[in-house]
Design a protein around this motif. Sequence first.
Motif, PDB file in Angstrom:
ATOM      1  N   VAL A 230       0.874  -1.176   0.000  1.00  0.00           N
ATOM      2  CA  VAL A 230       0.000   0.000   0.000  1.00  0.00           C
ATOM      3  C   VAL A 230       0.911   1.225   0.000  1.00  0.00           C
ATOM      4  CG1 VAL A 230      -1.803   1.252   1.241  1.00  0.00           C
ATOM      5  CG2 VAL A 230      -1.809  -1.239   1.238  1.00  0.00           C
ATOM      6  N   PRO A 231       0.950   1.963  -1.115  1.00  0.00           N
ATOM      7  CA  PRO A 231       1.918   3.049  -1.235  1.00  0.00           C
ATOM      8  C   PRO A 231       1.776   4.164  -0.195  1.00  0.00           C
ATOM      9  CG  PRO A 231       0.572   2.845  -3.243  1.00  0.00           C
ATOM     10  CD  PRO A 231       0.135   1.784  -2.297  1.00  0.00           C
ATOM     11  N   TYR A 232       0.601   4.356   0.369  1.00  0.00           N
ATOM     12  CA  TYR A 232       0.395   5.445   1.322  1.00  0.00           C
ATOM     13  C   TYR A 232       0.549   5.012   2.775  1.00  0.00           C
ATOM     14  CZ  TYR A 232      -4.234   3.268   1.231  1.00  0.00           C
ATOM     15  OH  TYR A 232      -5.260   2.365   1.269  1.00  0.00           O
ATOM     16  N   ALA A 233       0.916   3.766   3.011  1.00  0.00           N
ATOM     17  CA  ALA A 233       1.038   3.267   4.384  1.00  0.00           C
ATOM     18  C   ALA A 233       2.074   4.048   5.186  1.00  0.00           C
ATOM     19  CB  ALA A 233       1.384   1.781   4.372  1.00  0.00           C
ATOM     20  N   ALA A 234       3.254   4.265   4.611  1.00  0.00           N
ATOM     21  CA  ALA A 234       4.333   4.937   5.348  1.00  0.00           C
ATOM     22  C   ALA A 234       3.981   6.373   5.692  1.00  0.00           C
ATOM     23  CB  ALA A 234       5.626   4.887   4.538  1.00  0.00           C
ATOM     24  N   ILE A 235       3.384   7.100   4.767  1.00  0.00           N
ATOM     25  CA  ILE A 235       3.075   8.508   5.064  1.00  0.00           C
ATOM     26  C   ILE A 235       1.976   8.600   6.121  1.00  0.00           C
ATOM     27  CG2 ILE A 235       1.310   9.028   3.296  1.00  0.00           C
ATOM     28  CD1 ILE A 235       3.028  11.658   2.823  1.00  0.00           C
ATOM     29  N   GLN A 236       1.087   7.632   6.189  1.00  0.00           N
ATOM     30  CA  GLN A 236       0.082   7.630   7.256  1.00  0.00           C
ATOM     31  C   GLN A 236       0.743   7.330   8.596  1.00  0.00           C
ATOM     32  OE1 GLN A 236      -2.971   8.670   7.066  1.00  0.00           O
ATOM     33  NE2 GLN A 236      -2.926   8.921   4.858  1.00  0.00           N
ATOM     34  N   GLU A 237       1.667   6.374   8.624  1.00  0.00           N
ATOM     35  CA  GLU A 237       2.345   5.993   9.869  1.00  0.00           C
ATOM     36  C   GLU A 237       3.271   7.098  10.371  1.00  0.00           C
ATOM     37  OE1 GLU A 237       3.672   3.733  13.126  1.00  0.00           O
ATOM     38  OE2 GLU A 237       2.022   3.236  11.818  1.00  0.00           O
ATOM     39  N   PHE A 238       4.087   7.663   9.491  1.00  0.00           N
ATOM     40  CA  PHE A 238       5.143   8.583   9.903  1.00  0.00           C
ATOM     41  C   PHE A 238       4.860  10.055   9.599  1.00  0.00           C
ATOM     42  CE2 PHE A 238       7.218   4.517   8.810  1.00  0.00           C
ATOM     43  CZ  PHE A 238       7.615   4.147  10.086  1.00  0.00           C
ATOM     44  N   GLY A 239       3.882  10.329   8.746  1.00  0.00           N
ATOM     45  CA  GLY A 239       3.629  11.698   8.314  1.00  0.00           C
ATOM     46  C   GLY A 239       4.617  12.092   7.222  1.00  0.00           C
ATOM     47  N   GLY A 240       4.394  13.246   6.634  1.00  0.00           N
ATOM     48  CA  GLY A 240       5.305  13.715   5.598  1.00  0.00           C
ATOM     49  C   GLY A 240       4.618  14.716   4.688  1.00  0.00           C
ATOM     50  N   LYS A 241       5.295  15.069   3.627  1.00  0.00           N
ATOM     51  CA  LYS A 241       4.766  16.041   2.679  1.00  0.00           C
ATOM     52  C   LYS A 241       4.720  15.397   1.304  1.00  0.00           C
ATOM     53  CE  LYS A 241       5.142  20.780   1.127  1.00  0.00           C
ATOM     54  NZ  LYS A 241       3.735  20.869   0.863  1.00  0.00           N
ATOM     55  N   THR A 242       3.586  15.535   0.640  1.00  0.00           N
ATOM     56  CA  THR A 242       3.484  15.060  -0.737  1.00  0.00           C
ATOM     57  C   THR A 242       3.940  16.168  -1.665  1.00  0.00           C
ATOM     58  OG1 THR A 242       1.194  15.797  -1.003  1.00  0.00           O
ATOM     59  CG2 THR A 242       1.516  13.561  -0.170  1.00  0.00           C
ATOM     60  N   ALA A 243       4.473  15.792  -2.795  1.00  0.00           N
ATOM     61  CA  ALA A 243       4.951  16.770  -3.776  1.00  0.00           C
ATOM     62  C   ALA A 243       3.771  17.356  -4.541  1.00  0.00           C
ATOM     63  CB  ALA A 243       5.907  16.085  -4.747  1.00  0.00           C
ATOM     64  N   ALA A 244       3.991  18.542  -5.075  1.00  0.00           N
ATOM     65  CA  ALA A 244       2.990  19.137  -5.965  1.00  0.00           C
ATOM     66  C   ALA A 244       2.859  18.224  -7.185  1.00  0.00           C
ATOM     67  CB  ALA A 244       3.427  20.528  -6.381  1.00  0.00           C
TER      68      ALA A 244
ATOM     69  N   ARG B 258      -0.131   9.562  11.604  1.00  0.00           N
ATOM     70  CA  ARG B 258      -1.308   8.877  12.157  1.00  0.00           C
ATOM     71  C   ARG B 258      -0.879   7.444  12.467  1.00  0.00           C
ATOM     72  NH1 ARG B 258      -3.628  11.526   7.393  1.00  0.00           N
ATOM     73  NH2 ARG B 258      -4.829  13.313   8.074  1.00  0.00           N
ATOM     74  N   SER B 259       0.029   7.341  13.409  1.00  0.00           N
ATOM     75  CA  SER B 259       0.656   6.056  13.718  1.00  0.00           C
ATOM     76  C   SER B 259      -0.370   5.010  14.130  1.00  0.00           C
ATOM     77  CB  SER B 259       1.682   6.231  14.829  1.00  0.00           C
ATOM     78  OG  SER B 259       2.269   4.989  15.143  1.00  0.00           O
ATOM     79  N   TYR B 260      -0.291   3.871  13.517  1.00  0.00           N
ATOM     80  CA  TYR B 260      -1.140   2.747  13.864  1.00  0.00           C
ATOM     81  C   TYR B 260      -0.292   1.540  14.261  1.00  0.00           C
ATOM     82  CZ  TYR B 260      -0.158   2.057   8.910  1.00  0.00           C
ATOM     83  OH  TYR B 260       0.483   1.944   7.704  1.00  0.00           O
ATOM     84  N   ILE B 261       0.890   1.379  13.666  1.00  0.00           N
ATOM     85  CA  ILE B 261       1.761   0.257  14.040  1.00  0.00           C
ATOM     86  C   ILE B 261       2.652   0.656  15.218  1.00  0.00           C
ATOM     87  CG2 ILE B 261       3.633  -1.268  13.301  1.00  0.00           C
ATOM     88  CD1 ILE B 261       2.468  -1.197  10.478  1.00  0.00           C
ATOM     89  N   GLY B 262       3.430   1.708  15.065  1.00  0.00           N
ATOM     90  CA  GLY B 262       4.353   2.133  16.121  1.00  0.00           C
ATOM     91  C   GLY B 262       3.655   2.454  17.420  1.00  0.00           C
ATOM     92  N   SER B 263       2.511   3.128  17.324  1.00  0.00           N
ATOM     93  CA  SER B 263       1.785   3.483  18.547  1.00  0.00           C
ATOM     94  C   SER B 263       1.218   2.236  19.230  1.00  0.00           C
ATOM     95  CB  SER B 263       0.673   4.487  18.243  1.00  0.00           C
ATOM     96  OG  SER B 263      -0.293   3.931  17.378  1.00  0.00           O
ATOM     97  N   SER B 264       0.849   1.236  18.450  1.00  0.00           N
ATOM     98  CA  SER B 264       0.346  -0.012  19.042  1.00  0.00           C
ATOM     99  C   SER B 264       1.464  -0.733  19.798  1.00  0.00           C
ATOM    100  CB  SER B 264      -0.236  -0.926  17.957  1.00  0.00           C
ATOM    101  OG  SER B 264      -1.374  -0.333  17.380  1.00  0.00           O
ATOM    102  N   PHE B 265       2.671  -0.779  19.185  1.00  0.00           N
ATOM    103  CA  PHE B 265       3.817  -1.364  19.885  1.00  0.00           C
ATOM    104  C   PHE B 265       4.101  -0.589  21.171  1.00  0.00           C
ATOM    105  CE2 PHE B 265       5.085  -3.695  16.029  1.00  0.00           C
ATOM    106  CZ  PHE B 265       5.587  -4.863  16.591  1.00  0.00           C
TER     107      PHE B 265
END
Length: 148
Positions: A70-84, A119-126
């Motif tokens: 799922v290409p958007y998994a990492a940005i949901q977990e860690f946050g970040g900026k998408t390019a224009a 929006r951490s779902y894996i790290g916050s669960s650990f």
Amino acid sequence: MIEVTLDIGAVQDALVQAADALRNVLESRIQQKLSGGVLRTRSGALAASIQSSVEDDGSAVAIVGSSSGVPYAAIQEFGGKTAAHDIVAVKAKALAFGAGGGQSFAKRVHHPGSTIPSRSYIGSSFAEMSDEIAAGLKQAALEALGQG
């Protein structure tokens, strides 16, 4: 003379068993966060991409949680900026969207990029389960040694 015999294999087996039970609880917690706890469910692809396992290399036991495919998994977990980027109509002749109180149509629009909060779902669960995991593994080891 006093002799003490330790069955390291029994301790390792007990740790793997306890880790697997804790892995199940962890995966349930992650799934709960993906069902509205942290993120709203849309397609269910992110929830379906969650994988967890217990890894045992003979010297250490680890509980591993991840998301793949799922290409958007990492940005949901860690946050970040998408390019224009440009958004182009592919499956229809035009894009339809609400703007200025009405509906607009365009073949292409320019998106300036977005800042996505973590929006951490894996790290916050650990993190939430770290004490429970440590206690569960400690108890399993003590029981295997006949001290629990």
